[in-house]
Design a protein around this motif. Structure first.
Motif, short mmCIF file in Angstrom:
data_model
loop_
_atom_site.label_atom_id
_atom_site.label_comp_id
_atom_site.label_asym_id
_atom_site.label_seq_id
_atom_site.Cartn_x
_atom_site.Cartn_y
_atom_site.Cartn_z
N MET A 225 0.82 -1.21 0.00
CA MET A 225 0.00 0.00 0.00
C MET A 225 0.85 1.26 0.00
O MET A 225 0.43 2.30 -0.52
CB MET A 225 -0.95 -0.01 1.19
CG MET A 225 -1.85 -1.25 1.26
SD MET A 225 -2.60 -1.75 -0.32
CE MET A 225 -3.81 -0.47 -0.58
N THR A 226 2.05 1.20 0.54
CA THR A 226 2.96 2.35 0.46
C THR A 226 3.36 2.60 -0.99
O THR A 226 3.37 3.74 -1.47
CB THR A 226 4.20 2.12 1.33
OG1 THR A 226 3.80 1.96 2.69
CG2 THR A 226 5.16 3.30 1.23
N LEU A 227 3.72 1.52 -1.70
CA LEU A 227 4.06 1.66 -3.11
C LEU A 227 2.85 2.12 -3.93
O LEU A 227 2.99 2.92 -4.86
CB LEU A 227 4.59 0.34 -3.65
CG LEU A 227 5.96 -0.10 -3.12
CD1 LEU A 227 6.28 -1.53 -3.58
CD2 LEU A 227 7.05 0.86 -3.58
N ALA A 228 1.67 1.63 -3.59
CA ALA A 228 0.46 2.06 -4.30
C ALA A 228 0.20 3.55 -4.05
O ALA A 228 -0.26 4.27 -4.95
CB ALA A 228 -0.73 1.23 -3.86
N ALA A 229 0.49 4.02 -2.85
CA ALA A 229 0.33 5.44 -2.55
C ALA A 229 1.28 6.29 -3.40
O ALA A 229 0.91 7.34 -3.94
CB ALA A 229 0.57 5.70 -1.06
N LEU A 230 2.53 5.83 -3.52
CA LEU A 230 3.49 6.55 -4.37
C LEU A 230 3.05 6.52 -5.82
O LEU A 230 3.22 7.51 -6.55
CB LEU A 230 4.88 5.93 -4.20
CG LEU A 230 5.52 6.08 -2.82
CD1 LEU A 230 6.83 5.30 -2.76
CD2 LEU A 230 5.75 7.54 -2.49
N ALA A 231 2.48 5.40 -6.27
CA ALA A 231 1.98 5.32 -7.64
C ALA A 231 0.82 6.29 -7.85
O ALA A 231 0.70 6.91 -8.92
CB ALA A 231 1.53 3.89 -7.94
N THR A 232 -0.02 6.47 -6.84
CA THR A 232 -1.13 7.43 -6.94
C THR A 232 -0.61 8.85 -7.05
O THR A 232 -1.23 9.69 -7.72
CB THR A 232 -2.05 7.29 -5.73
OG1 THR A 232 -2.51 5.93 -5.63
CG2 THR A 232 -3.25 8.22 -5.84
N ALA A 233 0.51 9.15 -6.42
CA ALA A 233 1.11 10.47 -6.55
C ALA A 233 1.58 10.75 -7.97
O ALA A 233 1.70 11.90 -8.38
CB ALA A 233 2.27 10.63 -5.57
N VAL A 234 1.83 9.68 -8.74
CA VAL A 234 2.30 9.82 -10.12
C VAL A 234 1.13 9.93 -11.08
O VAL A 234 1.12 10.78 -11.98
CB VAL A 234 3.21 8.64 -10.49
CG1 VAL A 234 3.62 8.71 -11.97
CG2 VAL A 234 4.43 8.62 -9.60
N ARG A 235 0.13 9.08 -10.92
CA ARG A 235 -1.04 9.06 -11.79
C ARG A 235 -2.27 8.74 -10.96
O ARG A 235 -2.20 7.97 -10.00
CB ARG A 235 -0.91 7.99 -12.89
CG ARG A 235 0.17 8.23 -13.91
CD ARG A 235 0.27 7.05 -14.87
NE ARG A 235 -0.94 6.90 -15.67
CZ ARG A 235 -1.08 7.33 -16.92
NH1 ARG A 235 -0.06 7.92 -17.52
NH2 ARG A 235 -2.19 7.14 -17.58
N VAL A 236 -3.40 9.29 -11.35
CA VAL A 236 -4.63 8.99 -10.65
C VAL A 236 -4.99 7.51 -10.80
O VAL A 236 -5.77 6.96 -10.00
CB VAL A 236 -5.78 9.89 -11.17
CG1 VAL A 236 -6.17 9.49 -12.59
CG2 VAL A 236 -6.98 9.86 -10.23
N SER A 237 -4.41 6.83 -11.79
CA SER A 237 -4.63 5.39 -11.96
C SER A 237 -4.20 4.60 -10.74
O SER A 237 -4.60 3.45 -10.56
CB SER A 237 -3.86 4.87 -13.18
OG SER A 237 -4.15 5.64 -14.33
N GLY A 238 -3.39 5.20 -9.88
CA GLY A 238 -3.01 4.53 -8.64
C GLY A 238 -4.21 4.20 -7.77
O GLY A 238 -4.18 3.23 -7.00
N PHE A 240 -7.06 3.16 -8.95
CA PHE A 240 -7.58 1.90 -9.52
C PHE A 240 -6.75 0.73 -9.01
O PHE A 240 -7.29 -0.34 -8.70
CB PHE A 240 -7.55 1.94 -11.04
CG PHE A 240 -8.19 3.16 -11.64
CD1 PHE A 240 -9.19 3.86 -10.97
CD2 PHE A 240 -7.80 3.64 -12.89
CE1 PHE A 240 -9.78 4.98 -11.52
CE2 PHE A 240 -8.38 4.75 -13.44
CZ PHE A 240 -9.38 5.43 -12.76
N LEU A 241 -5.44 0.93 -8.95
CA LEU A 241 -4.56 -0.10 -8.39
C LEU A 241 -4.91 -0.37 -6.94
O LEU A 241 -4.98 -1.54 -6.51
CB LEU A 241 -3.11 0.34 -8.51
CG LEU A 241 -2.07 -0.50 -7.77
CD1 LEU A 241 -1.97 -1.88 -8.40
CD2 LEU A 241 -0.71 0.20 -7.77
N ALA A 242 -5.16 0.69 -6.17
CA ALA A 242 -5.51 0.52 -4.76
C ALA A 242 -6.81 -0.27 -4.60
O ALA A 242 -6.93 -1.11 -3.71
CB ALA A 242 -5.63 1.89 -4.09
N ALA A 243 -7.78 -0.01 -5.48
CA ALA A 243 -9.04 -0.76 -5.42
C ALA A 243 -8.81 -2.23 -5.73
O ALA A 243 -9.41 -3.12 -5.11
CB ALA A 243 -10.04 -0.16 -6.40
N ALA A 244 -7.93 -2.52 -6.69
CA ALA A 244 -7.61 -3.91 -7.02
C ALA A 244 -6.90 -4.60 -5.85
O ALA A 244 -7.19 -5.76 -5.53
CB ALA A 244 -6.75 -3.97 -8.27
#
Length: 423
Positions: A225-238, A240-244
């Motif tokens: 979830m930490t990596l997913a949070a960083l991915a969300t900072a890059v793109r709003v698609s993060g 969608f990743l968090a939901a998955a």
């Protein structure tokens, strides 16, 4: 005399050889292509030695990077903006198109330079872009003075991390020893793979999202979830990743009953909230990034059939010039591929991946027209694993894919590197 105890007998070379063979038989086998077990302790965690399979993937990655750089060099000489020019221009010019201008402006000047903002008529709507990549670009610029070179370096390093993670995810799903390299091959030769080699967000996003997926598969939820949070900072698609990932977590609760990790699921929402709060403090609008997308890229809400109809009209009814019409055709094809992938994942009950693809399609398929769906396809890692699995069952699939996709990938790369619109 009593027999000498076994542990006191002199160990002859033959006896030692017998013991070594016995230990080898008792040792669990190491499947081909897998990395050796990770050593315990801080030193073991920090030390990383690539396996032969990892080295093969990195070699393939480097070769495809070289091919794109060669294409960029040729494009600069053969397809200049002025056909009569005798100067090909700076060597990095082919990489400085479209969204790169926004990322550069944000990294260099911030989101609202000199009190400018969406209240001005000629505003560039830069707040539509999340801050993860521009912040990384600004940090790397401290070491690499050239902005374009700094952006290329980010994508180059991030892309290497992404392909290694993708190969490991593929090996997790597919039993074949070469599954990882084959998946990466399909990925790196896909039509929009050029965006992994330029100063865009795709490589950096995948370098965070794919390791997050790997961590979730191993139930390392704080890391995932930490990596997913960083991915969300890059793109709003993060998101969608968090939901998955949340879907995967809930499905594993049937066996693990590990409710203590539940609060970690909220972490990826933090970057989106903080960015919205920052924009609200400057514009008074909590959804300023979404409204910037609507103004600049026609991402206003429309029904799926309206979006399809508007895209079809611009693709085939001569409403656009030929270059834009071709890209609208690519948008339609990418949407069909995405829908087929979603249906396949749902049929196989791979619900986390289906959630990720489904949310992406909903976001991209409900605008006035389709925009950047082929680029978004780079982020659909289940697609590349599915193609690899298909090609392992039917060897002709690989040959057909390479023969059909290679020219399309070249066309897309030339279109972007010469400043034409590329989806």
């Amino acid at each position: 005399m009593p027999a000498t105890p076994p542990d006191l007998r002199e160990r002859t070379p033959a006896a030692k050889g017998t013991e070594n063979r016995a230990r080898a038989l008792r040792r669990p086998p190491n499947p081909a292509g897998q990395a050796p077990p990770v050593r315990k302790g801080l030193r073991g965690r920090l030390a990383w030695r690539p396996s032969p399979a990892d080295r093969d993937v990195l070699w393939l990655y480097l070769l495809t990077r070289i091919s794109i750089w060669v294409t960029a060099y040729c494009a600069r000489w053969l397809f200049p903006s002025n056909s009569k020019t005798r100067d090909s221009g700076p060597v990095l010019t082919p990489f400085e198109h479209w969204d790169w201008v926004h990322f550069l402006g944000i990294a260099r000047d911030g989101y609202f330079p000199d009190q400018a903002g969406p209240w001005l008529r000629e505003w560039d709507n830069r707040e539509a872009f999340f801050p993860g990549f521009p912040l990384t670009l600004r940090a790397v610029h401290v070491i690499v003075p050239n902005w374009t070179l700094a952006g290329l370096l980010i994508s180059f390093v991030a892309g290497a991390v992404a392909v290694l993670a993708l190969a490991r995810i593929a090996r997790h799903h597919l039993p074949d020893a070469g599954a990882g390299q084959r998946t990466v091959l399909f990925f790196l030769l896909s039509p929009c793979a050029v965006f992994l080699a330029v100063g865009y967000t795709e490589a950096l996003f995948l370098a965070l999202a794919l390791p997050a997926w790997l961590a979730a598969q191993r139930a390392h939820w704080p890391l995932a979830m930490t990596l997913a949070a960083l991915a969300t900072a890059v793109r709003v698609s993060g998101l969608f990743l968090a939901a998955a990932l949340a879907t995967h977590f809930l499905l594993t609760l049937r066996t693990t009953r590990n409710w203590r990790q539940l609060p970690w699921l909220a972490l990826p929402a933090a970057p989106a909230f903080l960015y919205s709060w920052y924009l609200q403090s400057h514009t008074g609008d909590w959804m300023a990034w979404k409204h910037a997308e609507e103004r600049g890229w026609y991402r206003t809400f429309h029904t799926p059939w309206e979006a399809w109809s508007n895209t079809w009209r611009n693709a085939f009814d001569q409403a656009q010039s030929t270059g834009y019409a071709f890209m609208f055709q690519a948008e339609l094809a990418a949407m069909l591929i995405g829908l087929a992938l979603f249906a396949l994942l749902a049929w196989k009950r791979r619900w986390p991946e289906a959630v990720y693809i489904g949310l992406s399609l909903c976001a991209l398929g409900t605008s006035y027209w389709y925009t950047s769906i082929p680029r978004a396809g780079l982020l659909w890692w289940p697609l590349w694993i599915t193609l690899a699995a298909w090609s392992l069952r039917s060897p002709r699939v690989k040959t057909a894919y390479l023969c059909l996709v290679a020219p399309v990938s070249t066309v897309f790369a030339l279109a972007f590197l010469t400043g034409r619109w590329t989806g």
